[in-house]
Design a protein around this motif. Structure first.
Motif, mmCIF file in Angstrom:
data_model
loop_
_atom_site.group_PDB
_atom_site.id
_atom_site.type_symbol
_atom_site.label_atom_id
_atom_site.label_comp_id
_atom_site.label_asym_id
_atom_site.label_seq_id
_atom_site.Cartn_x
_atom_site.Cartn_y
_atom_site.Cartn_z
ATOM 1 N N PHE A 24 -6.956 -9.225 -41.102
ATOM 2 C CA PHE A 24 -5.691 -9.965 -41.136
ATOM 3 C C PHE A 24 -5.382 -10.433 -42.554
ATOM 4 O O PHE A 24 -4.239 -10.363 -43.007
ATOM 5 C CB PHE A 24 -5.752 -11.160 -40.177
ATOM 6 C CG PHE A 24 -4.512 -12.006 -40.180
ATOM 7 C CD1 PHE A 24 -3.337 -11.555 -39.605
ATOM 8 C CD2 PHE A 24 -4.520 -13.258 -40.776
ATOM 9 C CE1 PHE A 24 -2.186 -12.330 -39.608
ATOM 10 C CE2 PHE A 24 -3.380 -14.049 -40.784
ATOM 11 C CZ PHE A 24 -2.204 -13.573 -40.201
ATOM 12 N N GLU A 25 -6.401 -10.886 -43.267
ATOM 13 C CA GLU A 25 -6.208 -11.370 -44.635
ATOM 14 C C GLU A 25 -5.820 -10.242 -45.584
ATOM 15 O O GLU A 25 -5.182 -10.486 -46.604
ATOM 16 C CB GLU A 25 -7.475 -12.071 -45.115
ATOM 17 C CG GLU A 25 -7.696 -13.400 -44.400
ATOM 18 C CD GLU A 25 -9.063 -14.010 -44.635
ATOM 19 O OE1 GLU A 25 -9.798 -13.537 -45.521
ATOM 20 O OE2 GLU A 25 -9.393 -14.970 -43.915
ATOM 21 N N LYS A 26 -6.176 -9.007 -45.237
ATOM 22 C CA LYS A 26 -5.839 -7.841 -46.064
ATOM 23 C C LYS A 26 -4.666 -7.064 -45.469
ATOM 24 O O LYS A 26 -4.452 -5.905 -45.828
ATOM 25 C CB LYS A 26 -7.055 -6.916 -46.173
ATOM 26 C CG LYS A 26 -8.241 -7.556 -46.858
ATOM 27 C CD LYS A 26 -9.420 -6.613 -46.843
ATOM 28 C CE LYS A 26 -10.649 -7.284 -47.430
ATOM 29 N NZ LYS A 26 -11.831 -6.441 -47.322
ATOM 30 N N LEU A 27 -3.923 -7.667 -44.576
ATOM 31 C CA LEU A 27 -2.845 -7.002 -43.859
ATOM 32 C C LEU A 27 -1.897 -6.271 -44.804
ATOM 33 O O LEU A 27 -1.473 -6.829 -45.814
ATOM 34 C CB LEU A 27 -2.075 -8.035 -43.032
ATOM 35 C CG LEU A 27 -1.046 -7.471 -42.070
ATOM 36 C CD1 LEU A 27 -1.224 -8.113 -40.708
ATOM 37 C CD2 LEU A 27 0.352 -7.708 -42.587
ATOM 38 N N SER A 28 -1.609 -5.022 -44.475
ATOM 39 C CA SER A 28 -0.668 -4.203 -45.244
ATOM 40 C C SER A 28 0.104 -3.329 -44.259
ATOM 41 O O SER A 28 -0.115 -3.408 -43.049
ATOM 42 C CB SER A 28 -1.423 -3.320 -46.236
ATOM 43 O OG SER A 28 -2.114 -2.302 -45.545
ATOM 44 N N GLU A 29 0.977 -2.483 -44.788
ATOM 45 C CA GLU A 29 1.744 -1.595 -43.911
ATOM 46 C C GLU A 29 0.835 -0.624 -43.159
ATOM 47 O O GLU A 29 1.205 -0.103 -42.126
ATOM 48 C CB GLU A 29 2.808 -0.834 -44.704
ATOM 49 C CG GLU A 29 3.943 -1.728 -45.141
ATOM 50 C CD GLU A 29 5.162 -0.959 -45.624
ATOM 51 O OE1 GLU A 29 5.350 0.205 -45.228
ATOM 52 O OE2 GLU A 29 5.935 -1.544 -46.388
ATOM 53 N N ASP A 30 -0.356 -0.377 -43.677
ATOM 54 C CA ASP A 30 -1.289 0.553 -43.037
ATOM 55 C C ASP A 30 -2.138 -0.095 -41.948
ATOM 56 O O ASP A 30 -2.897 0.593 -41.258
ATOM 57 C CB ASP A 30 -2.223 1.171 -44.085
ATOM 58 C CG ASP A 30 -1.456 2.009 -45.098
ATOM 59 O OD1 ASP A 30 -0.474 2.664 -44.708
ATOM 60 O OD2 ASP A 30 -1.846 1.996 -46.279
ATOM 61 N N THR A 31 -2.032 -1.400 -41.772
ATOM 62 C CA THR A 31 -2.851 -2.107 -40.793
ATOM 63 C C THR A 31 -2.448 -1.725 -39.372
ATOM 64 O O THR A 31 -1.281 -1.753 -39.004
ATOM 65 C CB THR A 31 -2.716 -3.636 -40.981
ATOM 66 O OG1 THR A 31 -3.108 -3.972 -42.313
ATOM 67 C CG2 THR A 31 -3.580 -4.396 -39.991
ATOM 68 N N ASP A 32 -3.451 -1.382 -38.573
ATOM 69 C CA ASP A 32 -3.269 -1.008 -37.176
ATOM 70 C C ASP A 32 -3.577 -2.231 -36.301
ATOM 71 O O ASP A 32 -4.588 -2.889 -36.504
ATOM 72 C CB ASP A 32 -4.226 0.146 -36.850
ATOM 73 C CG ASP A 32 -4.075 0.646 -35.436
ATOM 74 O OD1 ASP A 32 -4.627 -0.003 -34.516
ATOM 75 O OD2 ASP A 32 -3.432 1.694 -35.247
ATOM 76 N N PHE A 33 -2.695 -2.518 -35.360
ATOM 77 C CA PHE A 33 -2.874 -3.701 -34.519
ATOM 78 C C PHE A 33 -4.170 -3.652 -33.700
ATOM 79 O O PHE A 33 -4.896 -4.637 -33.635
ATOM 80 C CB PHE A 33 -1.695 -3.877 -33.548
ATOM 81 C CG PHE A 33 -0.410 -4.281 -34.217
ATOM 82 C CD1 PHE A 33 -0.314 -5.483 -34.892
ATOM 83 C CD2 PHE A 33 0.703 -3.466 -34.169
ATOM 84 C CE1 PHE A 33 0.860 -5.869 -35.504
ATOM 85 C CE2 PHE A 33 1.886 -3.839 -34.775
ATOM 86 C CZ PHE A 33 1.970 -5.042 -35.446
ATOM 87 N N ILE A 34 -4.440 -2.514 -33.079
ATOM 88 C CA ILE A 34 -5.585 -2.415 -32.168
ATOM 89 C C ILE A 34 -6.892 -2.166 -32.928
ATOM 90 O O ILE A 34 -7.866 -2.889 -32.741
ATOM 91 C CB ILE A 34 -5.334 -1.326 -31.100
ATOM 92 C CG1 ILE A 34 -4.157 -1.754 -30.213
ATOM 93 C CG2 ILE A 34 -6.589 -1.079 -30.269
ATOM 94 C CD1 ILE A 34 -3.642 -0.691 -29.273
ATOM 95 N N ASN A 35 -6.903 -1.154 -33.788
ATOM 96 C CA ASN A 35 -8.148 -0.781 -34.462
ATOM 97 C C ASN A 35 -8.561 -1.744 -35.571
ATOM 98 O O ASN A 35 -9.745 -2.011 -35.743
ATOM 99 C CB ASN A 35 -8.044 0.635 -35.028
ATOM 100 C CG ASN A 35 -7.886 1.671 -33.928
ATOM 101 O OD1 ASN A 35 -8.512 1.563 -32.890
ATOM 102 N ND2 ASN A 35 -7.030 2.646 -34.150
ATOM 103 N N ASP A 36 -7.596 -2.244 -36.341
ATOM 104 C CA ASP A 36 -7.929 -3.114 -37.471
ATOM 105 C C ASP A 36 -7.977 -4.588 -37.083
ATOM 106 O O ASP A 36 -8.922 -5.301 -37.417
ATOM 107 C CB ASP A 36 -6.936 -2.920 -38.622
ATOM 108 C CG ASP A 36 -6.979 -1.509 -39.190
ATOM 109 O OD1 ASP A 36 -8.065 -0.900 -39.177
ATOM 110 O OD2 ASP A 36 -5.925 -1.012 -39.637
#
Length: 87
Positions: A24-36
């Motif tokens: 969450f702290e490294k959230l970017s456009e590539d962040t996946d809701f389920i896997n990340d």
């Protein structure tokens, strides 16, 4: 509203459901809701309902099924906001 503004609002919406704080702290456009972020599918529905309320938009089922990561979610929100601006 810029993509960065939308990301900041999205962070506030998803924060209560996140189980992986480091991602969450490294959230970017590539962040996946389920896997990340380790958000379960039931909570994804809650997030989508919150997005509809916060942004004043309606998200249909085909769009909802695409909203698995931040980028897809941003694309849908920005297209809905820009469509609403033209109406």
């Amino acid at each position: 509203m810029t993509r960065n503004d939308i990301i900041q609002q999205l962070k506030q919406i998803v924060k209560p459901y996140v189980r992986e704080q480091e991602a969450f702290e490294k959230l970017s456009e590539d962040t996946d809701f389920i896997n990340d972020l380790k958000i379960n599918s039931a909570n994804l529905v809650d997030i989508i309902l919150d997005i509809e309320e916060v942004f004043g938009i309606t998200i249909d089922t085909p769009e909802m099924e695409k909203m698995l990561d931040i980028k897809a979610t941003l694309d849908i929100i920005t297209s809905k906001i820009s469509t609403d601006d033209r109406e």
